[in-house]
Design an enzyme around this catalytic site. Structure first.
Site, PDB file in Angstrom:
ATOM      1  N   GLU A 188      54.300  35.907  54.850  1.00 31.80           N
ATOM      2  CA  GLU A 188      55.704  36.194  54.537  1.00 31.80           C
ATOM      3  C   GLU A 188      56.381  35.071  53.764  1.00 31.80           C
ATOM      4  O   GLU A 188      57.379  35.304  53.088  1.00 31.80           O
ATOM      5  CB  GLU A 188      56.465  36.523  55.834  1.00 31.80           C
TER       6      GLU A 188
ATOM      7  N   ASP B  64      54.614  49.712  57.986  1.00 30.99           N
ATOM      8  CA  ASP B  64      53.976  50.777  58.790  1.00 30.99           C
ATOM      9  C   ASP B  64      55.065  51.633  59.432  1.00 30.99           C
ATOM     10  O   ASP B  64      56.247  51.325  59.328  1.00 30.99           O
ATOM     11  CB  ASP B  64      53.089  50.152  59.882  1.00 30.99           C
TER      12      ASP B  64
HETATM   13  N1  SAH Z   1      48.077  41.337  62.375  1.00 30.21           N
HETATM   14  C1  SAH Z   1      48.647  40.234  63.092  1.00 30.21           C
HETATM   15  C2  SAH Z   1      49.664  40.661  64.121  1.00 30.21           C
HETATM   16  C3  SAH Z   1      50.893  41.252  63.482  1.00 30.21           C
HETATM   17  S1  SAH Z   1      52.206  41.514  64.625  1.00 30.21           S
HETATM   18  C4  SAH Z   1      47.510  39.458  63.735  1.00 30.21           C
HETATM   19  O1  SAH Z   1      46.513  40.018  64.082  1.00 30.21           O
HETATM   20  O2  SAH Z   1      47.670  38.244  63.854  1.00 30.21           O
HETATM   21  C5  SAH Z   1      53.363  42.318  63.567  1.00 30.21           C
HETATM   22  C6  SAH Z   1      54.287  41.441  62.751  1.00 30.21           C
HETATM   23  O3  SAH Z   1      54.931  42.218  61.742  1.00 30.21           O
HETATM   24  C7  SAH Z   1      55.449  40.816  63.525  1.00 30.21           C
HETATM   25  O4  SAH Z   1      55.805  39.584  62.984  1.00 30.21           O
HETATM   26  C8  SAH Z   1      56.577  41.863  63.400  1.00 30.21           C
HETATM   27  O5  SAH Z   1      57.831  41.260  63.183  1.00 30.21           O
HETATM   28  C9  SAH Z   1      56.198  42.720  62.196  1.00 30.21           C
HETATM   29  N2  SAH Z   1      55.946  44.156  62.446  1.00 30.21           N
HETATM   30  C10 SAH Z   1      55.512  45.010  61.480  1.00 30.21           C
HETATM   31  N3  SAH Z   1      55.295  46.236  62.002  1.00 30.21           N
HETATM   32  C11 SAH Z   1      55.603  46.172  63.310  1.00 30.21           C
HETATM   33  C12 SAH Z   1      55.524  47.110  64.388  1.00 30.21           C
HETATM   34  N4  SAH Z   1      55.099  48.352  64.201  1.00 30.21           N
HETATM   35  N5  SAH Z   1      55.903  46.709  65.630  1.00 30.21           N
HETATM   36  C13 SAH Z   1      56.333  45.441  65.834  1.00 30.21           C
HETATM   37  N6  SAH Z   1      56.394  44.507  64.858  1.00 30.21           N
HETATM   38  C14 SAH Z   1      56.019  44.850  63.604  1.00 30.21           C
END
Ligand code: SAH
Length: 230
Positions: free
Chosen positions: A12, A196
């Protein structure tokens, strides 16, 4: 003027560091902060790591330790509103913590005594964002963002959050950053590009669109900075 630009994940803030080109790295409280001078203003840039606790720590550090006078958050989110599709931008008018629950005592979800369910974002920065959107010819939706320590990949949970908080999008850092900035009297702005739909396909969609959506959001935030400096 000193402006904080914050994300939760490296992806980001990478486009922002690319844009400022030169920066100084400072290690503080288990995290890295990047200081840069950009078009005559001081920037402090960082990603917090995921979730409400890390984002609280980073937002507090940026405001109280680095002395940021405005905070702009750039990142990705899951859509609740069916009007929001992958890549679309949403700016938070107000934010709530969807996983804060002492409802057993008769309180509304998201509320604790002496707190408030919603924290409102800075109206001037939202106004500026609308100007930027117009100039860029980019649609920008305004709406309520709900935050919790949970990656939501479940239609039922998503619908509950949407109904309970009238929320249009959800993520994991915005409301905690909002609480910090509100307490420290620092105007703040939370922008998210959709990665998403917070449904059963959310993790696949997130992995596919994280980078492109993060760039969408970061480019917009840098245009906000350009507007703030002129
Ligand atoms: N792929 C990462 C985890 C991502 S967590 C890993 O494996 O390390 C999701 C991140 O994107 C968070 O920072 C949140 O703010 C945002 N986000 C995007 N979609 C989201 C969702 N469906 N629910 C919660 N947070 C979401």
């Amino acid at each position: 003027m000193k402006i904080a630009i914050m994300g939760a994940m490296p992806e980001e803030i990478a486009p922002i560091l690319e844009k400022v080109k030169e920066y100084k790295t400072i290690e503080y409280a288990g995290n890295r902060y990047y200081e840069a001078s950009y078009k005559g203003v001081e920037l402090v840039i960082a990603y917090s790591k995921i979730g409400k606790v890390f984002s609280t720590l980073t937002a507090t550090t940026m405001c109280a330790y680095f002395g940021a006078q405005k905070l702009l958050f750039s990142g990705v989110a899951g859509a609740i509103s069916s009007k929001l599709k992958v890549g679309d931008l949403i700016v938070a008018t107000k934010l709530a913590q969807h996983d804060l629950d002492i409802s057993a005592f008769g309180h509304p979800f998201g509320y604790v005594p002496e707190g408030a369910v919603y924290v409102e974002a800075d109206k001037e920065l939202i106004g500026l964002a609308k100007e930027v959107a117009k100039e860029m010819g980019k649609p920008l939706q305004e709406g309520i963002i709900a935050t919790g320590d949970q990656f939501v990949a479940d239609e039922k949970r998503k619908n509950w959050i949407g109904k309970t908080f009238h929320a249009d999008a959800l993520e994991m850092e915005g409301a905690s950053v909002a609480v910090v900035c509100d307490a420290l009297d620092v105007p703040f702005f939370i922008l998210r590009a959709i990665s998403d739909a917070a449904d059963m396909d959310a993790s696949f969609s997130f992995d596919e669109f994280l980078e492109t959506s993060a760039v969408e959001s970061a480019e917009f935030v840098m245009k906000m900075v350009d507007k703030l400096v002129c």
